[in-house]
Design a protein around this motif. Structure first.
Motif, PDB file in Angstrom:
ATOM      1  N   THR A  13      35.348  12.130  37.869  1.00 49.20           N
ATOM      2  CA  THR A  13      34.119  12.829  38.261  1.00 49.20           C
ATOM      3  C   THR A  13      34.249  13.401  39.667  1.00 49.20           C
ATOM      4  O   THR A  13      33.870  14.556  39.925  1.00 49.20           O
ATOM      5  CB  THR A  13      32.914  11.856  38.202  1.00 49.20           C
ATOM      6  OG1 THR A  13      32.867  11.301  36.897  1.00 49.20           O
ATOM      7  CG2 THR A  13      31.611  12.574  38.496  1.00 49.20           C
ATOM      8  N   VAL A  14      34.821  12.600  40.578  1.00 47.74           N
ATOM      9  CA  VAL A  14      34.987  13.092  41.952  1.00 47.74           C
ATOM     10  C   VAL A  14      35.964  14.269  41.989  1.00 47.74           C
ATOM     11  O   VAL A  14      35.727  15.271  42.670  1.00 47.74           O
ATOM     12  CB  VAL A  14      35.472  11.944  42.875  1.00 47.74           C
ATOM     13  CG1 VAL A  14      35.880  12.482  44.235  1.00 47.74           C
ATOM     14  CG2 VAL A  14      34.373  10.918  43.028  1.00 47.74           C
ATOM     15  N   ALA A  62      40.863  10.334  49.775  1.00 52.43           N
ATOM     16  CA  ALA A  62      42.309  10.478  49.538  1.00 52.43           C
ATOM     17  C   ALA A  62      42.681  11.922  49.216  1.00 52.43           C
ATOM     18  O   ALA A  62      43.682  12.440  49.734  1.00 52.43           O
ATOM     19  CB  ALA A  62      42.741   9.559  48.394  1.00 52.43           C
ATOM     20  N   VAL A  63      41.879  12.584  48.384  1.00 49.49           N
ATOM     21  CA  VAL A  63      42.199  13.969  48.016  1.00 49.49           C
ATOM     22  C   VAL A  63      42.081  14.877  49.233  1.00 49.49           C
ATOM     23  O   VAL A  63      42.943  15.727  49.490  1.00 49.49           O
ATOM     24  CB  VAL A  63      41.281  14.459  46.874  1.00 49.49           C
ATOM     25  CG1 VAL A  63      41.451  15.954  46.638  1.00 49.49           C
ATOM     26  CG2 VAL A  63      41.585  13.697  45.591  1.00 49.49           C
ATOM     27  N   LEU A  72      41.063   0.446  45.705  1.00 42.06           N
ATOM     28  CA  LEU A  72      42.510   0.655  45.518  1.00 42.06           C
ATOM     29  C   LEU A  72      42.772   1.760  44.495  1.00 42.06           C
ATOM     30  O   LEU A  72      43.628   2.633  44.710  1.00 42.06           O
ATOM     31  CB  LEU A  72      43.158  -0.657  45.056  1.00 42.06           C
ATOM     32  CG  LEU A  72      44.652  -0.571  44.775  1.00 42.06           C
ATOM     33  CD1 LEU A  72      45.433  -0.399  46.067  1.00 42.06           C
ATOM     34  CD2 LEU A  72      45.136  -1.824  44.050  1.00 42.06           C
ATOM     35  N   GLN A  73      42.038   1.733  43.395  1.00 39.63           N
ATOM     36  CA  GLN A  73      42.219   2.748  42.347  1.00 39.63           C
ATOM     37  C   GLN A  73      41.977   4.148  42.910  1.00 39.63           C
ATOM     38  O   GLN A  73      42.729   5.083  42.641  1.00 39.63           O
ATOM     39  CB  GLN A  73      41.260   2.449  41.187  1.00 39.63           C
ATOM     40  CG  GLN A  73      40.800   3.658  40.364  1.00 39.63           C
ATOM     41  CD  GLN A  73      41.896   4.216  39.460  1.00 39.63           C
ATOM     42  OE1 GLN A  73      42.850   3.505  39.175  1.00 39.63           O
ATOM     43  NE2 GLN A  73      41.759   5.453  39.046  1.00 39.63           N
ATOM     44  N   GLY A  74      40.917   4.273  43.704  1.00 38.94           N
ATOM     45  CA  GLY A  74      40.577   5.586  44.252  1.00 38.94           C
ATOM     46  C   GLY A  74      41.643   6.133  45.183  1.00 38.94           C
ATOM     47  O   GLY A  74      41.864   7.342  45.248  1.00 38.94           O
ATOM     48  N   ILE A  75      42.326   5.230  45.887  1.00 39.34           N
ATOM     49  CA  ILE A  75      43.406   5.688  46.780  1.00 39.34           C
ATOM     50  C   ILE A  75      44.671   5.962  45.966  1.00 39.34           C
ATOM     51  O   ILE A  75      45.322   6.988  46.113  1.00 39.34           O
ATOM     52  CB  ILE A  75      43.708   4.621  47.851  1.00 39.34           C
ATOM     53  CG1 ILE A  75      42.506   4.446  48.774  1.00 39.34           C
ATOM     54  CG2 ILE A  75      44.948   4.991  48.653  1.00 39.34           C
ATOM     55  CD1 ILE A  75      42.628   3.265  49.722  1.00 39.34           C
ATOM     56  N   ALA A 116      35.140   6.125  43.717  1.00 40.92           N
ATOM     57  CA  ALA A 116      34.641   7.477  43.992  1.00 40.92           C
ATOM     58  C   ALA A 116      34.813   7.806  45.475  1.00 40.92           C
ATOM     59  O   ALA A 116      35.291   8.887  45.841  1.00 40.92           O
ATOM     60  CB  ALA A 116      33.174   7.585  43.587  1.00 40.92           C
ATOM     61  N   LEU A 117      34.454   6.849  46.323  1.00 44.67           N
ATOM     62  CA  LEU A 117      34.546   7.071  47.768  1.00 44.67           C
ATOM     63  C   LEU A 117      35.991   7.309  48.196  1.00 44.67           C
ATOM     64  O   LEU A 117      36.310   8.284  48.889  1.00 44.67           O
ATOM     65  CB  LEU A 117      33.963   5.861  48.517  1.00 44.67           C
ATOM     66  CG  LEU A 117      34.128   5.886  50.029  1.00 44.67           C
ATOM     67  CD1 LEU A 117      33.253   6.968  50.648  1.00 44.67           C
ATOM     68  CD2 LEU A 117      33.777   4.526  50.636  1.00 44.67           C
TER      69      LEU A 117
END
Lengths: 78, 289
Positions: free
Chosen positions: B61-62, B255-256, B15-18, B249-250
């Protein structure tokens, strides 16, 4: 960036003051900080590391600003 | 017994990554989701803050790796300008680099001084839901007040040159405004994208500027708190935090990539509508709870 050489000494003095403030924040616990410092708390042994970091970054920012003011005159910024 | 299970860690990380690059407030979602699912996880618990450190470092990092070539150019530009003691008018990388610096300092300063009190004040899921509605209204307002609509071919040419046309005041304004994201429910990327749009950038350029601006601030916030993760507050959460970081990270990567393509021809509007709808639904659920 508009150059104004009169700002150079001011920026350097501000930079030195801010770095000194940073060192005080790192070295002294909140209880020993001068009472006019943000974060002063009588009797507290907590070190305000983040306040020190902020003062340090702003101090470096002042030095960088002064450095640019010593450069060749350039076109006015937008 | 882990205070955060591996399953919870994976879900929160994904969720955080999105939600970090999407303009929908990762912090707000990180506060609301545990409450919606009935998880005994609270935003101000030390172990949860330690967990968030790992996911934030992974996200930063990503972002850094995705824009690594850009960062190399920007750092070289910064070095050139320091050497020459001026930012040459044709040095896009140097100007972009200093725009990012002056945009990061105010947000960093406000974050260093007020992060803890703001987090304490607006810690509840109900408050995050209410601010998510505010975030949605802000996104729709940005689109309403934008200087120009998206045009075909907006994404062609040198994006950095267009971003570097922002003025110093505009960069400071956008940078300062992102501090609003310290309040759960308000999106940092939404504020920075919206600011860029208000100042004449296309959606894609605004998104790119937002991602570049995010990297140092999220990275610094994460690195500053890394000792929490490796200290006593991190006991019992390091395993789930590692899993969460991998998930973050994934999804940050995906998302980006998605958003940079999405904003070539789309607006912030769907995210604004989502935030208002999700915020209102969650407000009702929390009120009935």
């Amino acid at each position: 960036m508009t150059k104004n050489r009169r700002l150079i000494p001011l920026a350097i003095v501000a930079g030195i003051v801010l770095i000194v403030i940073a060192i005080i924040y790192w070295a002294e616990p909140a209880g020993s900080l001068p009472s006019f410092f943000p974060g002063h708390e009588a009797g507290s042994g907590h070190h305000h590391l983040k306040h020190g970091l902020l003062a340090f970054i702003l101090g470096i920012g002042c030095f960088v600003f002064a450095w640019f003011q010593t450069g060749p005159s350039a076109a006015r910024s937008r | 017994m882990h205070p955060i299970s591996y399953f919870q860690g994976a879900i929160l990380g994904l969720l955080q990554g999105i939600a970090e690059p999407f303009p929908i407030s990762s912090l707000g979602h990180g506060v609301m989701l545990p409450r919606l699912l009935g998880w005994n996880i609270h935003q101000n618990d030390d172990y949860f803050l330690s967990f968030l450190v790992a996911t934030h470092v992974a996200t930063a990092t990503v972002l850094l790796l995705l824009f690594l070539d850009d960062w190399k150019r920007i750092v070289r530009g910064l070095g050139r300008s320091l050497r020459d003691r001026e930012i040459k008018s044709d040095d896009t990388d140097a100007r972009l680099g200093w725009l990012l610096v002056v945009g990061t300092i105010p947000a960093g300063a406000i974050g260093l001084l007020f992060e803890h009190p703001l987090r304490s004040l607006f810690a509840s899921a109900a408050s995050a839901a209410a601010f998510l509605v505010v975030n949605g209204i802000l996104l729709l307002t940005f689109e309403r007040l934008r200087r120009r609509p998206p045009r075909p071919g907006d994404y062609l040419g040198d994006s950095d040159a267009r971003i570097a046309k922002l003025s110093w005041r505009q960069a400071v304004g956008v940078g300062t405004a992102q501090a609003a994201a310290l309040v759960p429910g308000i999106s940092r990327s939404g504020i920075t994208m919206g600011g860029g749009i208000l100042f004449g950038l296309s959606n894609e350029d605004a998104a790119r500027y937002s991602f570049l601006l995010a990297t140092p601030i999220i990275g610094a916030a994460g690195v500053l708190k890394l000792p929490d993760l490796f200290g006593s507050a991190g006991n019992g959460v390091r395993g789930p935090a590692l899993l969460g970081a991998l998930g973050a990270a994934l999804t940050t990567y995906l998302a980006v990539k998605f958003l940079l393509r999405f904003f070539q021809s789309n607006r912030l509007t769907p995210f604004g509508i989502y935030c208002i709808a999700a915020g209102l639904i969650c407000t009702v659920i929390f009120a009935l709870d």
